[in-house]
Design an enzyme around this catalytic site. Structure first.
Site, PDB file in Angstrom:
ATOM      1  N   ASP A  53       0.827  -1.215   0.000  1.00 30.97           N
ATOM      2  CA  ASP A  53       0.000   0.000   0.000  1.00 30.97           C
ATOM      3  C   ASP A  53       0.862   1.266   0.000  1.00 30.97           C
ATOM      4  OD1 ASP A  53      -2.278   1.543   0.066  1.00 30.97           O
ATOM      5  OD2 ASP A  53      -2.665   1.253   2.200  1.00 30.97           O
ATOM      6  N   GLY A  89       0.168   5.430  -4.392  1.00 26.75           N
ATOM      7  CA  GLY A  89      -0.444   6.699  -4.796  1.00 26.75           C
ATOM      8  C   GLY A  89       0.105   7.859  -3.973  1.00 26.75           C
ATOM      9  N   ARG A 127      -0.192   9.152 -10.119  1.00 31.99           N
ATOM     10  CA  ARG A 127      -0.305   7.935  -9.314  1.00 31.99           C
ATOM     11  C   ARG A 127       0.337   6.731  -9.984  1.00 31.99           C
ATOM     12  NH1 ARG A 127      -3.827   7.371  -5.359  1.00 31.99           N
ATOM     13  NH2 ARG A 127      -4.188   5.223  -5.980  1.00 31.99           N
ATOM     14  N   HIS A 169       2.763   3.261  -8.945  1.00 32.91           N
ATOM     15  CA  HIS A 169       2.551   1.843  -9.237  1.00 32.91           C
ATOM     16  C   HIS A 169       3.745   1.256  -9.993  1.00 32.91           C
ATOM     17  CE1 HIS A 169      -1.373   2.112  -7.596  1.00 32.91           C
ATOM     18  NE2 HIS A 169      -1.904   2.786  -8.587  1.00 32.91           N
ATOM     19  N   SER A 195      -7.197  -5.770  -6.235  1.00 28.44           N
ATOM     20  CA  SER A 195      -8.288  -6.347  -5.454  1.00 28.44           C
ATOM     21  C   SER A 195      -9.598  -6.233  -6.220  1.00 28.44           C
ATOM     22  CB  SER A 195      -8.414  -5.631  -4.106  1.00 28.44           C
ATOM     23  OG  SER A 195      -9.037  -4.375  -4.283  1.00 28.44           O
ATOM     24  N   THR A 196     -10.572  -7.010  -5.792  1.00 26.81           N
ATOM     25  CA  THR A 196     -11.896  -6.942  -6.434  1.00 26.81           C
ATOM     26  C   THR A 196     -12.491  -5.536  -6.259  1.00 26.81           C
ATOM     27  OG1 THR A 196     -12.763  -7.955  -4.417  1.00 26.81           O
ATOM     28  CG2 THR A 196     -12.508  -9.396  -6.308  1.00 26.81           C
ATOM     29  N   ASN A 215     -10.624  -2.762  -6.464  1.00 24.22           N
ATOM     30  CA  ASN A 215      -9.844  -1.795  -7.241  1.00 24.22           C
ATOM     31  C   ASN A 215     -10.503  -1.409  -8.573  1.00 24.22           C
ATOM     32  OD1 ASN A 215      -6.587  -3.046  -6.144  1.00 24.22           O
ATOM     33  ND2 ASN A 215      -7.781  -1.319  -5.366  1.00 24.22           N
ATOM     34  N   TRP A 216     -11.541  -2.154  -8.972  1.00 26.54           N
ATOM     35  CA  TRP A 216     -12.282  -1.771 -10.186  1.00 26.54           C
ATOM     36  C   TRP A 216     -12.929  -0.395 -10.030  1.00 26.54           C
ATOM     37  CZ3 TRP A 216     -12.145  -4.596 -14.621  1.00 26.54           C
ATOM     38  CH2 TRP A 216     -11.787  -5.945 -14.531  1.00 26.54           C
TER      39      TRP A 216
HETATM   40  C1  FPP Z   1      -1.945   0.244  -3.276  1.00 25.67           C
HETATM   41  O1  FPP Z   1      -1.479   1.571  -3.319  1.00 25.67           O
HETATM   42  C2  FPP Z   1      -1.433  -0.495  -4.407  1.00 25.67           C
HETATM   43  C3  FPP Z   1      -2.192  -1.036  -5.388  1.00 25.67           C
HETATM   44  C4  FPP Z   1      -3.655  -0.957  -5.412  1.00 25.67           C
HETATM   45  C5  FPP Z   1      -1.564  -1.719  -6.526  1.00 25.67           C
HETATM   46  C6  FPP Z   1      -0.376  -2.566  -6.201  1.00 25.67           C
HETATM   47  C7  FPP Z   1       0.325  -2.882  -7.462  1.00 25.67           C
HETATM   48  C8  FPP Z   1       1.662  -2.849  -7.630  1.00 25.67           C
HETATM   49  C9  FPP Z   1       2.612  -2.594  -6.535  1.00 25.67           C
HETATM   50  C10 FPP Z   1       2.249  -3.069  -8.969  1.00 25.67           C
HETATM   51  C11 FPP Z   1       1.944  -4.374  -9.620  1.00 25.67           C
HETATM   52  C12 FPP Z   1       2.713  -5.483  -9.052  1.00 25.67           C
HETATM   53  C13 FPP Z   1       2.771  -6.732  -9.595  1.00 25.67           C
HETATM   54  C14 FPP Z   1       3.445  -7.805  -8.835  1.00 25.67           C
HETATM   55  C15 FPP Z   1       2.194  -7.055 -10.918  1.00 25.67           C
HETATM   56  P1  FPP Z   1      -2.539   2.718  -3.480  1.00 25.67           P
HETATM   57  O2  FPP Z   1      -2.679   3.029  -4.925  1.00 25.67           O
HETATM   58  O3  FPP Z   1      -3.805   2.338  -2.787  1.00 25.67           O
HETATM   59  O4  FPP Z   1      -1.821   3.881  -2.731  1.00 25.67           O
HETATM   60  P2  FPP Z   1      -2.513   5.045  -1.904  1.00 25.67           P
HETATM   61  O5  FPP Z   1      -3.284   4.389  -0.795  1.00 25.67           O
HETATM   62  O6  FPP Z   1      -1.361   5.841  -1.406  1.00 25.67           O
HETATM   63  O7  FPP Z   1      -3.373   5.781  -2.866  1.00 25.67           O
END
Ligand code: FPP
Length: 222
Positions: free
Chosen positions: A8, A11, A21, A25, A53-54, A56-57
């Site tokens: 986490d 972003g 953002r 990633h 995650s489900t 994240n859509w």
């Molecule tokens: C959470 O940070 C992260 C995600 C929802 C995506 C995680 C994906 C990766 C690290 C890259 C892909 C990795 C592989 C192994 C294919 P957030 O976006 O919720 O951050 P925030 O809470 O600060 O907004």
């Protein structure tokens, strides 16, 4: 030893730097590759990473698309290296709703790496703990089984042979489980790290493992 990670803070990491953002990633994916190497060095047998995650859509479609692309690129670019390093890759999640390209990469990487045995990397993708439990229940109903115990139930999870995580790490300071591995974490130790995922380093992983070894796990006994 199975370590599961909620990656986490991508972003917020980007925002603090005035970047979009998706740059967070991108950095996060690079960190995911590193963490698998560190985990293998530290003799961890299984590492599970929560990549999509489900829920994240609900993000803007551009971000969702970017996460899909990152998943495909992550696998395609790194598959040879992962094979050299002995990494078996398994994808865990709900297949329904995912684009065909993702499903093809999913099947392909599992086939390509199925004989590796130094470490297993599980990428949780389109994964939700409740969805996994419901999918299991529906399979059980279809199979017309009317009594299930824990051992039978487990056989209906996405990856039945995956042992429960010993340790769950979440970065970014948030202290939630966010629908991750709900069945499997019943007795897992939880460690929350303040750093954002792109800043997580090998020392943080080692520290988490040390903290884990200091905790005494009793599984409900005394
Ligand atoms: C959470 O940070 C992260 C995600 C929802 C995506 C995680 C994906 C990766 C690290 C890259 C892909 C990795 C592989 C192994 C294919 P957030 O976006 O919720 O951050 P925030 O809470 O600060 O907004």
């Amino acid at each position: 030893m199975h370590v599961a990670i909620i990656m986490d803070g991508n972003g917020r990491w980007a925002k603090e730097r005035g970047l979009p953002r998706i740059e967070g990633h991108r950095k996060g994916a690079e960190k995911a590759e590193k963490v698998v190497e560190w985990a293998a060095d530290l003799n961890i047998d299984y590492i599970t990473l929560y990549a999509f995650s489900t829920e994240n859509w609900k993000r803007p479609w551009d971000e969702v698309k970017f996460l899909f692309t990152l998943f495909v690129d992550f696998i395609k670019k790194r598959v040879n290296r992962m094979k050299d390093e002995g990494v078996k890759v398994k994808i865990m999640g709900r297949r329904e709703g995912l684009p065909q390209e993702i499903l093809d990469v999913w099947d392909w990487v599992e086939e390509e790496t199925k004989n590796e045995e130094r470490i297993t990397l599980v990428i949780a993708f389109n994964y939700g703990g409740r969805a996994e439990i419901l999918d299991a229940v529906n399979k059980i109903i279809k199979g017309k089984i009317d009594v299930v115990d824990e051992k039978t139930f487990r056989k209906y999870l996405y990856i039945p042979e995956l042992p429960d995580p010993d340790l769950v790490i979440r970065t970014s300071g948030e202290m939630r489980i966010s629908n991750f591995l709900l069945w499997q974490i019943a007795y897992s130790e939880l460690i929350f790290v303040k750093k954002y995922w792109p800043d997580f380093d090998k020392e943080d992983l080692k520290f988490a493992l040390e903290e884990f070894s200091r905790r005494q796990r009793r599984f409900g006994g005394i």
